[in-house]
Design an enzyme around this catalytic site. Sequence first.
Site, mmCIF file in Angstrom:
data_model
loop_
_atom_site.group_PDB
_atom_site.id
_atom_site.type_symbol
_atom_site.label_atom_id
_atom_site.label_comp_id
_atom_site.label_asym_id
_atom_site.label_seq_id
_atom_site.Cartn_x
_atom_site.Cartn_y
_atom_site.Cartn_z
ATOM 1 N N THR A 1 0.864 -1.183 0.000
ATOM 2 C CA THR A 1 0.000 0.000 0.000
ATOM 3 C C THR A 1 0.905 1.240 0.000
ATOM 4 O O THR A 1 1.348 1.686 -1.042
ATOM 5 C CB THR A 1 -0.965 0.001 1.206
ATOM 6 O OG1 THR A 1 -0.227 -0.222 2.405
ATOM 7 C CG2 THR A 1 -2.020 -1.093 1.045
ATOM 8 N N THR B 1 -1.200 -0.956 9.027
ATOM 9 C CA THR B 1 -1.885 -2.249 8.684
ATOM 10 C C THR B 1 -0.787 -3.234 8.248
ATOM 11 O O THR B 1 -0.014 -2.856 7.420
ATOM 12 C CB THR B 1 -2.802 -2.019 7.526
ATOM 13 O OG1 THR B 1 -3.493 -0.860 7.723
ATOM 14 C CG2 THR B 1 -3.566 -3.230 7.135
ATOM 15 N N GLU C 1 6.313 4.655 7.318
ATOM 16 C CA GLU C 1 5.958 5.926 6.684
ATOM 17 C C GLU C 1 6.710 7.105 7.306
ATOM 18 O O GLU C 1 6.626 7.356 8.509
ATOM 19 C CB GLU C 1 4.450 6.169 6.817
ATOM 20 C CG GLU C 1 3.619 5.243 5.944
ATOM 21 C CD GLU C 1 2.126 5.416 6.140
ATOM 22 O OE1 GLU C 1 1.383 4.783 5.383
ATOM 23 O OE2 GLU C 1 1.711 6.163 7.042
ATOM 24 N N ASN D 1 -0.470 10.952 6.501
ATOM 25 C CA ASN D 1 -1.648 10.527 7.248
ATOM 26 C C ASN D 1 -2.622 11.623 7.618
ATOM 27 O O ASN D 1 -3.590 11.382 8.351
ATOM 28 C CB ASN D 1 -1.192 9.807 8.529
ATOM 29 C CG ASN D 1 -0.560 8.474 8.222
ATOM 30 O OD1 ASN D 1 -1.240 7.501 7.915
ATOM 31 N ND2 ASN D 1 0.768 8.409 8.310
#
Length: 387
Positions: A149, A182, A261, A383
């Site tokens: 992702t 996730t 991230e 985010n």
Amino acid sequence: MSVTAAPGFVAAGVAAGIKASGNPDLSLVATADGKPVAAAGVFTRNKMTAAPVITTRAHLEATAGHAVAVVLNSGNANAATGQQGIDDAEAMCAAVATELGVDASQVLVCSTGLIGIPMPIDVIKAGIPSVVAARSADGGQAAATAIMTTDTVAKQVVIDGGGFVVGGMAKGAAMLSPNMATMLAVLTTDAAATPEQLKAALVYGVADSFNALDVDGCTSTNDTVLLLASGLAGSVDEAALNDAVARACASLAAQMCADAEGATKVVRMTVTGAASDEEALLGARYVSRSNLVKCSWYGCDPYWGRIASDLGSCGIDFDPSKFSVSYGGITVCRGAIDADHDAAAVASHMAGRNLEIVADLGLGTGTATILTNDLSHAYIDENMGTS
């Protein structure tokens, strides 16, 4: 070959059209002969449990721990989607089962991506014949790529167990605080093992790897780690299997942390000298989740006072007079007071990619380590919207 390194498995990854970018988004791992093998899984403890987790648990129970295939999609988590989500997860399994000529309960399912968005199930079902047809022993890279992702690289591992192999793939770059990252992971082995032995190997394997990974303190709705065994290598020592699975999990967890991230640092935060291992883990996790501490890591600042403050307030036994902190093996604080040290050496360590930080409580033998990251502007940029 990663997830297909263990003889007896094939894999594939294709672009089905789930992602608007057109990037690969549908993945499959299956037995090479289309027959069921022993399988086990560990899952998220988040009570907002995603439909694929519910479905996979049910299928493992219905088959007494056996599976032919795992189908995975990225781009949509199929979480917070109600009964339709369950129906869609079952439809994915049924579509794969039809192509393979097996029962739908022998197919497991994983999803990752946006939460609360209805699944584009027609798009997925249309792509399943292609991913099943593409499966091969060389398909591990494609399969690992298709589950990404916000990951920037595919996470893969191969462990030689000495007479058997454990291979695997995983994804995860945020919402990484698994407590079974996730995160999804599929492991395969050619060792012969029962479903119960595989479950024990997974529980052992995730304890000091995925469960010791805490990027942002957020536990996903979809966390799943699966292990399938073809048995082609015959019986192996259970301790050896546990060790190989643990090494595979540790490698994948480290790769996730390195690709988190916005991260500029990979941090091993250790608390030692605690009253117990449980208190050490609580303290290490508390520090690892502190935004203030994470910001200081990003700024390359060995600000031990923030660590001291967190450990003194997190509910574990703490005595300032016995407390010390080291960065890269260099003690900067002793007795909760600044200690003479080589500031240039500490600065050099803080400027690096990998940080080793040890907080010694001086109270007992308890110890624990959490793998974590700093907090950067890039994490916020990634985010601050739906992602």
